[in-house]
Design an enzyme around this catalytic site. Structure first.
Site, PDB file in Angstrom:
ATOM      1  N   ASP A  44     -12.027  31.238 -37.767  1.00 33.09           N
ATOM      2  CA  ASP A  44     -11.688  30.168 -37.352  1.00 33.09           C
ATOM      3  C   ASP A  44     -12.429  29.443 -36.438  1.00 33.09           C
ATOM      4  OD1 ASP A  44      -9.681  29.867 -39.049  1.00 33.09           O
ATOM      5  OD2 ASP A  44      -7.893  30.590 -37.697  1.00 33.09           O
ATOM      6  N   GLY A  83      -6.840  18.118 -36.345  1.00 38.81           N
ATOM      7  CA  GLY A  83      -7.391  16.944 -37.091  1.00 38.81           C
ATOM      8  C   GLY A  83      -7.261  17.396 -38.621  1.00 38.81           C
ATOM      9  N   LEU A  84      -7.702  18.416 -38.891  1.00 41.87           N
ATOM     10  CA  LEU A  84      -7.822  18.816 -40.374  1.00 41.87           C
ATOM     11  C   LEU A  84      -6.284  18.560 -41.019  1.00 41.87           C
ATOM     12  CD1 LEU A  84      -8.993  19.930 -42.780  1.00 41.87           C
ATOM     13  CD2 LEU A  84      -8.689  22.117 -42.185  1.00 41.87           C
ATOM     14  N   ASP A  87       0.784  -1.212  -0.032  1.00 46.01           N
ATOM     15  CA  ASP A  87       0.039  -0.075   0.044  1.00 46.01           C
ATOM     16  C   ASP A  87       0.903   1.260   0.000  1.00 46.01           C
ATOM     17  OD1 ASP A  87      -2.307  -1.176  -0.109  1.00 46.01           O
ATOM     18  OD2 ASP A  87      -3.196  -0.872   1.921  1.00 46.01           O
TER      19      ASP A  87
END
Length: 537
Positions: A292, A428-429, A36
């Protein structure tokens, strides 16, 4: 009990240690079996502080149980002599709770002055990390807070900041900067960096600020009940929330100031809150209106995490960035009602309340949102699903315990959140364009397979390679799939590859459903085109 695999909340042991490890002159002794002590490694790995964790383990061994002896008295005595703390907190683990031992009696047997010992006998089977931390901190405040004359100048206490807190030091710095601009002093920050003497002088402040629903609110409630101290519990997440937070502080301070015959405090010029003292304190209001960011107005977002962060981030995404919230959830069932109340009108359906990461992952895979705001677990799940994700809540990993200044609170925090939303969803683009036009030698993706094979990917991720020397016709090239799943031809897979990666899985799923509806066992290029027309794409 469930296997401790990817749990959102730690054990009670974890919650206790977050409070005591935050404080000065406080040491925790756990009565627990060997193993622990993993908790100390958590702090040394994640918490970037020069101090060693203030935790010790009183190891319980089978041999000791057979003899009817305990190491706890000796461990408490050693801790007192070696570390010389002002307070020793003794707590059980899950294992030792089963033994039903009297920790108080064993602690008294140590010979250490009992005024220096506090036994926090929390039930580790019923209480998890956040509730244990909140309970211990409140108990410490009850024990040590004493009547004090109010400070001459307006002052506040900042409650609930604990070790391993989400962007802890940056958030604290952001709040301190804004309070300094208002001309308000910080009386005590607790438990982070506080000692016993600091807890005693908590009632000297004019107002308590407890921005975390998970820890600090109960202590603020006690201080209000016992000493009549007003408290502000909203978290300044986003520009709108920060402005409300500032106005609430000014209002409470002016009430007390009026009783003292002081001139009322006014809101400073907003530029005074900026880093340079000349420009707007946050760029979010104008940035959200740029071309944007306006493209984000229809992007779908899902938010999951602790209560404080989920409420604040959800409101920020919808109210300030104009994103569409498709769902939100929390892993804290005891805070669920409060979250529902706060997010009334923000959610299209029911609030998700679960501590099973698999259920959250399944929802993300089903909905395929353009952005997920979650925990470290959602980051892992989204990585597999190719879904953009930003971490906004504990549990976290080392990436969210940074040395630099990255607050989520205040005007500075609003800019940080907007940046992360933009870069998480927008990049992502870039990846899609590289997929579509080629990487131009950037090596964005993993290395291409060897030239003599043409791999094709099935819906379940199974790869079937076809030699270029014997490449058959489209009809013959069918990807390998699991039993019951549709097969895709190589040309159909190629067409699917031109779909942006962040919606590719959803397009595959919809195409499969369409093919089943029209009775096609194989998805060909023609079926793919028909599905696209049928689905309006």
């Amino acid at each position: 009990m469930r296997l401790a695999f990817w749990l959102y909340e730690g054990t009670a042991l974890h919650g206790v240690s977050r409070v005591t490890n935050s404080m000065k002159g406080v040491h925790t002794v756990y009565h627990a079996p060997q193993g622990d002590d993993y908790i100390t490694a958590t702090y040394t790995m994640l918490e970037r502080t020069p101090e060693f964790p203030k935790l010790s383990i009183s190891v319980v061994r089978g041999q000791d149980l057979a003899r009817g002896t305990s190491r706890l008295p000796g461990t408490v005595e050693q801790v007192d002599k070696h570390y010389k703390p002002e307070l020793i907190v003794v707590a059980p683990s899950c294992s030792t709770a089963l033994l039903q031992e009297d920790l108080g009696q064993m602690a008294r047997a140590s010979g250490v002055d009992q005024s220096k010992i506090m036994v926090y006998a929390v039930n580790p089977f019923r209480v998890a990390e956040n509730e244990a931390a909140e309970g211990l901190f409140t108990e410490l405040v009850r024990r040590f807070a004493a009547e004090q004359p109010k400070t001459e100048k307006p002052s506040v206490n900042l409650l609930g900041f604990t070790s391993l807190g989400f962007h802890l030091r940056s958030n604290l710095t952001s709040l301190r900067r804004m309070l300094k601009t208002l001309g308000i002093e910080v009386n005590v920050v607790a438990p982070w960096g506080a000692g016993i003497d600091d807890l005693k002088k908590l009632p000297a402040a004019w107002v308590n600020i407890a921005p975390f629903r998970e820890i600090g609110c109960q202590a603020a409630g006690y201080l209000k009940e016992k000493f009549g101290m007003p408290s502000i519990t909203e978290a300044p997440l986003g520009v709108n929330a920060t402005l409300r937070w500032l106005r609430a502080i000014i209002a409470e301070v002016n009430k007390i100031g009026a009783e003292k015959g002081m001139a009322p405090m006014a809101m400073p010029e907003l530029r005074d809150f900026s880093l340079d003292g000349q420009s707007a304190p946050s760029s979010v209001p104008w940035f959200a209106r740029t071309a944007d960011m306006e493209s984000f107005s229809n992007k779908r977002a899902f938010v999951f995490g602790d209560a404080t962060q989920v409420v604040g981030v959800t409101k920020f995404l919808k109210d300030e960035l104009g994103m569409k919230i498709i769902g939100a959830g929390t892993y804290l069932p005891k805070q669920a009602d409060w979250v529902r109340e706060q997010l009334e009108g923000y959610l299209p359906g029911e609030l998700m309340v679960t501590d099973k990461f698999q259920e959250v992952s399944a929802f993300i895979e089903e909905e395929m949102p353009e952005l997920v705001c979650g925990t470290q677990m959602e980051r892992h799940s989204c990585r597999k699903l190719d879904v953009p994700c930003m971490v906004i809540s504990a549990p976290t990993h080392i990436e969210n315990h940074l040395l630099g200044y990255y607050p989520f609170f205040g005007f500075d925090g609003a800019d940080v959140m907007a940046d992360r939303v933009y870069t998480s969803a927008k990049l992502g683009l870039e990846k899609h364009l590289i997929d579509f036009f080629g990487d131009a030698g950037l090596e964005y993706e993993a290395e291409e397979p060897e030239a003599f094979t043409e791999p094709t990917m099935s819906g379940n991720g199974t790869v079937a390679s076809v030699s270029s020397a014997e490449a058959p016709s489209e009809a013959a090239v069918v990807t390998a799939t699991a039993t019951g799943e549709l097969s895709w031809t190589a040309e159909a897979e190629k067409m699917l590859g031109k779909v942006p990666f962040f919606v590719r899985k959803k397009v595959r799923k919809n195409t499969d459903n369409y093919a089943r509806e029209i009775g096609e066992p194989v998805v060909t290029a023609d079926v793919f085109r028909k599905a696209k027309e049928h689905l309006g794409g």
